[in-house]
Scaffold this motif. Sequence first.
Motif, mmCIF file in Angstrom:
data_model
loop_
_atom_site.group_PDB
_atom_site.id
_atom_site.type_symbol
_atom_site.label_atom_id
_atom_site.label_comp_id
_atom_site.label_asym_id
_atom_site.label_seq_id
_atom_site.Cartn_x
_atom_site.Cartn_y
_atom_site.Cartn_z
ATOM 1 N N ARG A 161 71.050 -3.349 33.362
ATOM 2 C CA ARG A 161 70.741 -3.114 34.623
ATOM 3 C C ARG A 161 72.289 -2.594 35.130
ATOM 4 N N ALA A 162 73.013 -3.535 35.545
ATOM 5 C CA ALA A 162 74.609 -3.139 35.588
ATOM 6 C C ALA A 162 75.309 -2.521 34.920
ATOM 7 N N TYR A 163 74.514 -2.258 33.463
ATOM 8 C CA TYR A 163 75.445 -0.924 32.733
ATOM 9 C C TYR A 163 74.804 0.059 32.914
ATOM 10 N N ARG A 164 73.416 0.136 32.935
ATOM 11 C CA ARG A 164 72.770 1.741 33.927
ATOM 12 C C ARG A 164 74.328 2.407 35.104
ATOM 13 N N THR A 165 73.768 0.957 35.949
ATOM 14 C CA THR A 165 74.489 1.548 37.374
ATOM 15 C C THR A 165 75.952 1.904 36.604
ATOM 16 N N SER A 166 77.012 1.081 35.895
ATOM 17 C CA SER A 166 78.210 1.351 35.758
ATOM 18 C C SER A 166 78.153 3.377 34.572
ATOM 19 N N LEU A 167 77.112 3.238 34.146
ATOM 20 C CA LEU A 167 77.263 5.015 33.667
ATOM 21 C C LEU A 167 76.965 5.665 34.708
ATOM 22 N N GLU A 182 69.218 14.655 37.556
ATOM 23 C CA GLU A 182 70.349 14.814 36.210
ATOM 24 C C GLU A 182 70.519 14.030 35.701
ATOM 25 N N ALA A 183 71.779 13.060 36.600
ATOM 26 C CA ALA A 183 72.435 12.110 35.950
ATOM 27 C C ALA A 183 71.888 10.839 35.486
ATOM 28 N N LEU A 184 70.167 10.350 35.615
ATOM 29 C CA LEU A 184 69.627 10.006 35.181
ATOM 30 C C LEU A 184 68.991 10.358 33.962
ATOM 31 N N VAL A 185 68.678 11.762 33.742
ATOM 32 C CA VAL A 185 68.295 11.909 32.833
ATOM 33 C C VAL A 185 69.599 12.142 31.061
ATOM 34 N N LEU A 186 70.724 12.247 32.077
ATOM 35 C CA LEU A 186 71.577 12.237 30.451
ATOM 36 C C LEU A 186 72.371 10.836 30.013
ATOM 37 N N ILE A 187 72.655 9.945 31.302
ATOM 38 C CA ILE A 187 72.133 8.653 31.150
ATOM 39 C C ILE A 187 71.658 7.699 29.771
ATOM 40 N N ASN A 188 69.981 8.816 30.111
ATOM 41 C CA ASN A 188 68.657 7.855 29.121
ATOM 42 C C ASN A 188 69.068 8.740 27.501
ATOM 43 N N LYS A 189 69.790 10.114 27.818
ATOM 44 C CA LYS A 189 69.706 11.116 26.809
ATOM 45 C C LYS A 189 70.727 9.850 25.717
ATOM 46 N N ASN A 190 72.114 9.240 26.578
ATOM 47 C CA ASN A 190 73.299 8.914 26.262
ATOM 48 C C ASN A 190 72.580 7.305 25.104
ATOM 49 N N ILE A 191 71.560 6.890 25.892
ATOM 50 C CA ILE A 191 71.006 5.376 25.580
ATOM 51 C C ILE A 191 70.540 5.669 24.267
ATOM 52 N N GLN A 192 69.632 6.639 24.412
ATOM 53 C CA GLN A 192 69.053 7.006 23.028
ATOM 54 C C GLN A 192 69.447 7.146 22.341
ATOM 55 N N ASP A 193 71.018 8.343 21.932
ATOM 56 C CA ASP A 193 71.664 8.489 21.435
ATOM 57 C C ASP A 193 71.949 7.191 20.565
ATOM 58 N N ARG A 194 73.316 6.228 21.603
ATOM 59 C CA ARG A 194 73.590 5.154 21.553
ATOM 60 C C ARG A 194 72.731 4.243 20.496
ATOM 61 N N VAL A 195 71.160 3.891 20.664
ATOM 62 C CA VAL A 195 69.943 3.422 19.392
ATOM 63 C C VAL A 195 70.393 3.677 18.981
ATOM 64 N N GLU A 196 69.642 5.548 18.353
ATOM 65 C CA GLU A 196 70.112 5.741 17.445
ATOM 66 C C GLU A 196 70.917 5.460 16.562
ATOM 67 N N ASP A 197 72.377 6.163 16.901
ATOM 68 C CA ASP A 197 73.575 5.601 16.180
ATOM 69 C C ASP A 197 73.413 3.825 15.481
ATOM 70 N N PHE A 198 73.107 3.196 16.938
ATOM 71 C CA PHE A 198 72.979 1.465 16.445
ATOM 72 C C PHE A 198 72.073 1.418 15.218
ATOM 73 N N ARG A 199 70.886 2.164 15.215
ATOM 74 C CA ARG A 199 69.905 2.206 13.982
ATOM 75 C C ARG A 199 70.651 2.438 13.224
ATOM 76 N N VAL A 200 71.455 3.432 12.892
ATOM 77 C CA VAL A 200 72.070 3.879 11.420
ATOM 78 C C VAL A 200 72.773 2.782 10.694
ATOM 79 N N LEU A 201 73.750 2.593 12.233
ATOM 80 C CA LEU A 201 74.824 1.577 12.191
ATOM 81 C C LEU A 201 73.725 0.393 10.664
#
Length: 108
Positions: free
Chosen positions: A52-58, A70-89
Motif C-alpha cells: 500500500r505504501a508503495y502504491r501511495t508513493s506511485l 487516471e492515475a490509478l489506471v497508470l499505476i496498475n499498468k505500471n505494476i503489470q508491466d513490472r510484474v511481466e518484466d520480473f517474469r522475463v528476468l
Amino acid sequence: MYKLTDKQLSELVLLLSVPQIAEMFPRYTPTERTIYRRLNRNGISRPDKARRAYRTSLLLDAPPNLTDREALVLINKNIQDRVEDFRVLVEIDLSLIHISEPTRLLSI
C-alpha cells in the motif's frame, strides 16, 4: 533447483500479495509461510502495508494533471508491466543457470 532470492521476493511483494507470488511462480517459490519469514527477516513484517505504501508513493508521483482514476489506471499498468518484466528476468536467470550447468555425457 532455482528459487527466488530474498531480494526478488522483497521486490515482488511490493507488486503482488504473497499468495499471488506463490501462484504466479509456483516452481520458484518456497511455501507461503517461508516467504513471510524471509520477508520479515529482511524488514518487511507487513507485506500488505508495504505494498500500500508503495502504491501511495506511485500515486503521489503521478503527474498532477491526472485525475485520481487516471492515475490509478497508470499505476496498475505500471505494476503489470513490472510484474511481466520480473517474469522475463526470472526466465533469463533460469536459462543462464541451464547454460552454466555442465553437460552430462551419456555413457554407452
